[in-house]
Design a protein around this motif. Structure first.
Motif, PDB file in Angstrom:
ATOM      1  N   VAL A 190     -47.830  11.691 -34.698  1.00 43.74           N
ATOM      2  CA  VAL A 190     -48.806  10.700 -34.241  1.00 43.74           C
ATOM      3  C   VAL A 190     -48.755   9.517 -35.196  1.00 43.74           C
ATOM      4  N   ARG A 191     -48.573   8.333 -34.657  1.00 41.40           N
ATOM      5  CA  ARG A 191     -48.569   7.105 -35.460  1.00 41.40           C
ATOM      6  C   ARG A 191     -49.898   6.379 -35.375  1.00 41.40           C
ATOM      7  N   TRP A 192     -50.605   6.498 -34.228  1.00 35.56           N
ATOM      8  CA  TRP A 192     -51.911   5.861 -34.065  1.00 35.56           C
ATOM      9  C   TRP A 192     -52.644   6.504 -32.901  1.00 35.56           C
ATOM     10  N   CYS A 193     -53.962   6.349 -32.897  1.00 36.83           N
ATOM     11  CA  CYS A 193     -54.813   6.832 -31.801  1.00 36.83           C
ATOM     12  C   CYS A 193     -55.998   5.880 -31.697  1.00 36.83           C
ATOM     13  N   ARG A 194     -56.146   5.243 -30.529  1.00 35.98           N
ATOM     14  CA  ARG A 194     -57.254   4.308 -30.283  1.00 35.98           C
ATOM     15  C   ARG A 194     -57.771   4.501 -28.867  1.00 35.98           C
ATOM     16  N   ASP A 195     -59.080   4.693 -28.736  1.00 33.22           N
ATOM     17  CA  ASP A 195     -59.715   4.803 -27.416  1.00 33.22           C
ATOM     18  C   ASP A 195     -59.009   5.806 -26.515  1.00 33.22           C
TER      19      ASP A 195
ATOM     20  N   GLY B 273     -58.997  12.567 -27.620  1.00 35.99           N
ATOM     21  CA  GLY B 273     -58.848  11.465 -28.561  1.00 35.99           C
ATOM     22  C   GLY B 273     -59.100  11.800 -30.015  1.00 35.99           C
ATOM     23  N   ARG B 274     -58.731  12.992 -30.444  1.00 29.61           N
ATOM     24  CA  ARG B 274     -59.035  13.414 -31.813  1.00 29.61           C
ATOM     25  C   ARG B 274     -57.794  13.552 -32.688  1.00 29.61           C
ATOM     26  N   LEU B 275     -56.652  13.098 -32.233  1.00 32.66           N
ATOM     27  CA  LEU B 275     -55.446  13.224 -33.035  1.00 32.66           C
ATOM     28  C   LEU B 275     -55.418  12.151 -34.113  1.00 32.66           C
ATOM     29  N   ALA B 276     -55.144  12.548 -35.333  1.00 27.32           N
ATOM     30  CA  ALA B 276     -55.100  11.614 -36.454  1.00 27.32           C
ATOM     31  C   ALA B 276     -53.660  11.206 -36.739  1.00 27.32           C
TER      32      ALA B 276
END
Length: 108
Positions: free
Chosen positions: A67-72, A45-48
């Motif tokens: 990557v457009r978003w990363c959550r949980d 879960g560390r992709l920005a």
């Protein structure tokens, strides 16, 4: 299929693998996909947002994506070029659509 999207996104279960730059390849389960992007579970879960990566979707790829978003630990990416229609349909028709397996990849 997810609602309210420009391109329909379909739930599925297919193994994927991504790599950022010359980094280590990471295996990830792909949870949803459309012709223009996908959503996958990344336990790290560390992709920005804005990170460019290459992604294998089952036997297809590498596909360049951002990557457009990363959550949980869930990551949403947009493909640099939409998947060719017959390739997209092949992936959808060949993958395991078992919802029980898909649930095992969701974070607690």
């Amino acid at each position: 299929m997810a609602e309210g999207r420009k391109n329909p996104r379909y739930e599925l279960h297919v193994e994927g693998r991504y790599r950022t730059g010359s980094g280590i390849a990471r295996d990830v389960p792909i949870l949803e996909m459309s012709e223009t992007g996908c959503r996958f579970y990344d336990r790290f879960g560390r992709l920005a947002a804005g990170t460019e990566l290459t992604l294998r979707i089952g036997p297809i790829g590498p596909v360049v994506a951002t990557v457009r978003w990363c959550r949980d630990s869930i990551v949403g990416v947009e493909f640099e070029n939409p998947l060719y229609g017959p390739v997209f349909e092949h992936i959808r028709s060949q993958v395991d659509q078992d919802p029980a397996e898909r649930e095992s990849y969701r974070p607690l």
